[in-house]
Design a protein around this motif. Structure first.
Motif, mmCIF file in Angstrom:
data_model
loop_
_atom_site.group_PDB
_atom_site.id
_atom_site.type_symbol
_atom_site.label_atom_id
_atom_site.label_comp_id
_atom_site.label_asym_id
_atom_site.label_seq_id
_atom_site.Cartn_x
_atom_site.Cartn_y
_atom_site.Cartn_z
ATOM 1 N N LEU A 32 0.831 -1.203 0.000
ATOM 2 C CA LEU A 32 0.000 0.000 0.000
ATOM 3 C C LEU A 32 0.867 1.256 0.000
ATOM 4 C CD1 LEU A 32 -2.819 1.229 0.096
ATOM 5 C CD2 LEU A 32 -2.673 1.104 2.591
ATOM 6 N N ALA A 33 1.964 1.234 0.737
ATOM 7 C CA ALA A 33 2.870 2.377 0.756
ATOM 8 C C ALA A 33 3.491 2.606 -0.617
ATOM 9 C CB ALA A 33 3.956 2.156 1.801
ATOM 10 N N PHE A 34 3.821 1.533 -1.331
ATOM 11 C CA PHE A 34 4.385 1.660 -2.669
ATOM 12 C C PHE A 34 3.366 2.263 -3.632
ATOM 13 C CE2 PHE A 34 5.741 -0.161 -6.798
ATOM 14 C CZ PHE A 34 6.993 0.420 -6.846
ATOM 15 N N VAL A 35 2.121 1.827 -3.548
ATOM 16 C CA VAL A 35 1.066 2.373 -4.413
ATOM 17 C C VAL A 35 0.828 3.844 -4.102
ATOM 18 C CG1 VAL A 35 -1.399 2.219 -4.956
ATOM 19 C CG2 VAL A 35 -0.034 0.142 -4.786
ATOM 20 N N ILE A 36 0.803 4.190 -2.827
ATOM 21 C CA ILE A 36 0.605 5.591 -2.437
ATOM 22 C C ILE A 36 1.759 6.456 -2.932
ATOM 23 C CG2 ILE A 36 0.550 7.157 -0.448
ATOM 24 C CD1 ILE A 36 -1.068 5.001 1.006
ATOM 25 N N SER A 37 2.981 5.943 -2.845
ATOM 26 C CA SER A 37 4.125 6.734 -3.303
ATOM 27 C C SER A 37 4.125 6.894 -4.819
ATOM 28 C CB SER A 37 5.430 6.114 -2.823
ATOM 29 O OG SER A 37 5.614 4.835 -3.393
ATOM 30 N N ILE A 39 1.382 7.002 -6.749
ATOM 31 C CA ILE A 39 0.320 7.973 -7.036
ATOM 32 C C ILE A 39 0.749 9.380 -6.643
ATOM 33 C CG2 ILE A 39 -2.023 8.682 -6.383
ATOM 34 C CD1 ILE A 39 -2.679 5.668 -6.176
ATOM 35 N N GLY A 40 1.388 9.525 -5.493
ATOM 36 C CA GLY A 40 1.861 10.837 -5.055
ATOM 37 C C GLY A 40 2.921 11.409 -5.980
ATOM 38 N N ALA A 41 3.866 10.576 -6.401
ATOM 39 C CA ALA A 41 4.913 11.045 -7.310
ATOM 40 C C ALA A 41 4.329 11.428 -8.662
ATOM 41 C CB ALA A 41 5.983 9.970 -7.477
#
Length: 72
Positions: A32-37, A39-41
């Motif tokens: 989930l942290a990888f997906v959030i990063s 999307i944020g990037a």
């Protein structure tokens, strides 16, 4: 030329910030942290590109250009 490496480094930076326990948010779910990063990037990259398009537009005011100043 530097967009793709910069994008990948920004993903790594965001991933570290999201998952670090001491200075970050301390998220334990790495997927989930990888997906959030990602999307944020991507969102930040789109905003930077959208903002940089405004620098290429012509001037809106009636001031003299450098060429016109040389002619005076």
């Amino acid at each position: 030329m530097t967009l793709i490496p910069g994008y990948l480094l920004f993903i790594v930076d965001l991933l570290y910030l999201i998952t670090d326990q001491t200075i970050g948010f301390g998220m334990t779910n790495r997927t989930l942290a990888f997906v959030i990063s990602i999307i944020g990037a991507f969102a930040i990259t789109v905003l930077i590109i959208k903002n940089s398009v405004g620098f290429n537009r012509t001037k809106e005011n009636d001031s003299l250009d450098d060429f016109e100043l040389e002619q005076l």
